[in-house]
Each structure stands twice: as structure tokens, then as C-alpha cells.
Scaffold this motif. Structure first.
Motif, PDB file in Angstrom:
ATOM      1  N   UNK A   5     -11.868 -13.082 -22.966  1.00 16.29           N
ATOM      2  CA  UNK A   5     -11.105 -12.318 -21.986  1.00 16.29           C
ATOM      3  C   UNK A   5      -9.812 -13.069 -21.709  1.00 16.29           C
ATOM      4  N   UNK A   6      -8.900 -12.415 -21.031  1.00 16.48           N
ATOM      5  CA  UNK A   6      -7.654 -13.043 -20.593  1.00 16.48           C
ATOM      6  C   UNK A   6      -6.889 -13.694 -21.742  1.00 16.48           C
ATOM      7  N   UNK A   7      -6.721 -12.985 -22.835  1.00 20.83           N
ATOM      8  CA  UNK A   7      -5.917 -13.432 -23.982  1.00 20.83           C
ATOM      9  C   UNK A   7      -6.491 -14.652 -24.698  1.00 20.83           C
ATOM     10  N   UNK A  84      -3.776 -11.341 -19.000  1.00 21.38           N
ATOM     11  CA  UNK A  84      -4.518 -12.318 -18.194  1.00 21.38           C
ATOM     12  C   UNK A  84      -4.764 -11.810 -16.779  1.00 21.38           C
ATOM     13  N   UNK A  85      -4.186 -10.675 -16.436  1.00 19.19           N
ATOM     14  CA  UNK A  85      -4.371 -10.113 -15.097  1.00 19.19           C
ATOM     15  C   UNK A  85      -5.518  -9.109 -15.050  1.00 19.19           C
ATOM     16  N   UNK A  86      -6.103  -8.776 -16.201  1.00 19.67           N
ATOM     17  CA  UNK A  86      -7.183  -7.794 -16.245  1.00 19.67           C
ATOM     18  C   UNK A  86      -8.442  -8.444 -16.808  1.00 19.67           C
ATOM     19  N   UNK A  87      -9.553  -8.277 -16.079  1.00 21.49           N
ATOM     20  CA  UNK A  87     -10.815  -8.885 -16.496  1.00 21.49           C
ATOM     21  C   UNK A  87     -11.585  -7.927 -17.399  1.00 21.49           C
ATOM     22  N   UNK A  88     -11.263  -7.968 -18.680  1.00 18.15           N
ATOM     23  CA  UNK A  88     -11.950  -7.168 -19.696  1.00 18.15           C
ATOM     24  C   UNK A  88     -12.568  -8.165 -20.668  1.00 18.15           C
ATOM     25  N   UNK A  89     -13.863  -8.077 -20.872  1.00 20.18           N
ATOM     26  CA  UNK A  89     -14.567  -9.083 -21.650  1.00 20.18           C
ATOM     27  C   UNK A  89     -15.343  -8.451 -22.791  1.00 20.18           C
ATOM     28  N   UNK A  90     -15.268  -9.103 -23.967  1.00 20.44           N
ATOM     29  CA  UNK A  90     -16.151  -8.760 -25.077  1.00 20.44           C
ATOM     30  C   UNK A  90     -16.780 -10.042 -25.591  1.00 20.44           C
ATOM     31  N   UNK A  91     -17.865  -9.880 -26.347  1.00 15.00           N
ATOM     32  CA  UNK A  91     -18.598 -11.012 -26.886  1.00 15.00           C
ATOM     33  C   UNK A  91     -18.735 -10.848 -28.395  1.00 15.00           C
ATOM     34  N   UNK A  92     -18.689 -11.969 -29.121  1.00 12.22           N
ATOM     35  CA  UNK A  92     -18.966 -11.965 -30.561  1.00 12.22           C
ATOM     36  C   UNK A  92     -20.078 -12.964 -30.843  1.00 12.22           C
ATOM     37  N   UNK A  93     -20.729 -12.779 -31.985  1.00 11.16           N
ATOM     38  CA  UNK A  93     -21.825 -13.658 -32.370  1.00 11.16           C
ATOM     39  C   UNK A  93     -22.058 -13.509 -33.868  1.00 11.16           C
ATOM     40  N   UNK A  94     -22.793 -14.443 -34.426  1.00  8.48           N
ATOM     41  CA  UNK A  94     -23.246 -14.384 -35.823  1.00  8.48           C
ATOM     42  C   UNK A  94     -22.105 -14.160 -36.818  1.00  8.48           C
ATOM     43  N   UNK A  95     -21.070 -14.972 -36.705  1.00  7.19           N
ATOM     44  CA  UNK A  95     -19.929 -14.884 -37.615  1.00  7.19           C
ATOM     45  C   UNK A  95     -20.324 -15.459 -38.977  1.00  7.19           C
ATOM     46  N   UNK A  96     -20.030 -14.705 -40.037  1.00  7.72           N
ATOM     47  CA  UNK A  96     -20.344 -15.159 -41.395  1.00  7.72           C
ATOM     48  C   UNK A  96     -19.239 -14.698 -42.341  1.00  7.72           C
ATOM     49  N   UNK A  97     -18.952 -15.519 -43.333  1.00  8.27           N
ATOM     50  CA  UNK A  97     -17.955 -15.189 -44.350  1.00  8.27           C
ATOM     51  C   UNK A  97     -18.610 -15.321 -45.715  1.00  8.27           C
ATOM     52  N   UNK A  98     -18.343 -14.343 -46.576  1.00 11.98           N
ATOM     53  CA  UNK A  98     -18.864 -14.390 -47.941  1.00 11.98           C
ATOM     54  C   UNK A  98     -17.730 -14.190 -48.930  1.00 11.98           C
ATOM     55  N   UNK A  99     -17.756 -14.973 -49.969  1.00 18.07           N
ATOM     56  CA  UNK A  99     -16.877 -14.798 -51.112  1.00 18.07           C
ATOM     57  C   UNK A  99     -17.555 -13.722 -51.948  1.00 18.07           C
ATOM     58  N   UNK A 100     -16.864 -12.662 -52.298  1.00 20.42           N
ATOM     59  CA  UNK A 100     -17.485 -11.482 -52.888  1.00 20.42           C
ATOM     60  C   UNK A 100     -18.313 -11.780 -54.138  1.00 20.42           C
TER      61      UNK A 100
END
Length: 135
Positions: A5-7, A84-100
Motif C-alpha cells: 500500500x502507499x506506493x 500515499x494518501x489512500x489506504x488501498x492494500x493488496x497482498x502477494x505470495x508464492x512468487x515463482x519464475x520459470x525459464x520456459x
């Protein structure tokens, strides 16, 4: 799981090879009913926006970003683009990268073990191991 949140911006750099890559991660907005704003996420690969989305889902959903890489170092960045003046929140998890071609690329601490829940808890100033704050 980690909140944005907040940039807030977090990035990680990994060794890159020429070829196609896929980034996957889980995404959800904060579900506490008092916070009705819709947050916005940007995913940047080597400083180029590959995903720009308003996060409206209240259940965990997987997102996928695919790109062709020619750089020796790949910079993967997640960013909240809300003011930064607005309280909007998101969450991420389980980040993975694969080479094709099937080769797995290591993301350090892609599961963000921070003990945060999606209803209201948000811990400021926690930078997960392997990630760097950017802004």
C-alpha cells in the motif's frame, strides 16, 4: 504473504538468460469491509510494466506474466501505484519464475513468510529477506 500500500515497491534481481520466462504469483486485495478502495498493482520486468491491474478479487487468485528476456540480469519488481494518501492494500505470495525451457530460476523468499493476514494486519517497514525496497 506480504502487503503493498502507499506506493510500496519491492524488487529482486536474478541471473537472466536469453529466452522466454514466466512469473507466477498469488494476488488478493485486503478483505476487511471498512476498506472498500480498489488497489492497483504494477509488475515490472527490467523496469518495463508487464502487468497493470486493479485488484478487486477477494479470494486468492494466481497471476501469470510471460516475457522474452535478453538481459544478463532480470529485475522483477512489484509496486503499489496508489497514492500515499489512500489506504488501498493488496497482498502477494508464492512468487515463482520459470525459464520456459523448463529450467527453474531461484527466487529468494518467494513465499514472504511474514505472518500477515488479509483482513487488517499490515506490518510497516518489513523488507523480506532477498527483496529490496524501491521507494
Amino acid at each position: 504473504m506480504i502487503g503493498f500500500r502507499w506506493s510500496r515497491k519491492l524488487y529482486q534481481e536474478i541471473t537472466g538468460y536469453t529466452g522466454f520466462y514466466t512469473l507466477t504469483f498469488d494476488l488478493i486485495k485486503r478483505t476487511l469491509s471498512d476498506f472498500t478502495g480498489i488497489p492497483n498493482i504494477n509488475v515490472l520486468i527490467n523496469n518495463e510494466v508487464k502487468l497493470d491491474e486493479q485488484v478487486s478479487n477477494e479470494t486468492i487468485e494466481q497471476r501469470t506474466v510471460t516475457w522474452f528476456n535478453t538481459e544478463e540480469t532480470i529485475r522483477i519488481e512489484f509496486a503499489s501505484t496508489d497514492p500515499t494518501t489512500e489506504d488501498k492494500t493488496f497482498f502477494i505470495d508464492n512468487v515463482a519464475v520459470s525459464y520456459i525451457l523448463g529450467e527453474s530460476v531461484t527466487i529468494v523468499n518467494g513465499d514472504f513468510e511474514t505472518d500477515v493476514d488479509i483482513t487488517n494486519n499490515y506490518a510497516n517497514n518489513i523488507t523480506p529477506t532477498g527483496w529490496t525496497e524501491n521507494g
